[in-house]
Scaffold this motif. Structure first.
Motif: not given
Length: 58
Positions: A14, A33, A40-41, A43-44, A47-48
């Protein structure tokens, strides 16, 4: 990469991604995070990546 990987690979991934694409944030925020909400981290991040692939900048 020069980052501490003590918190796990997802924090390092990340942080590297955020740094590479100049996304605002800190190592502490990345760690919190990834530790507090790992799904969630991820998935974010995914997605990006998908958005950047569509734009042709990944």
């Amino acid at each position: 990469m020069g980052e501490c990987c003590c918190c796990g690979a997802s924090v390092a991934m990340r942080t590297l991604y955020r740094t590479r694409y100049r996304i605002p944030g800190t190592l502490l925020c990345d760690c919190c995070t990834a530790v507090c909400c790992a799904p969630c981290s991820l998935c974010q991040l995914k997605r990006d990546i998908n958005i950047r692939k569509e734009m042709g900048i990944f």
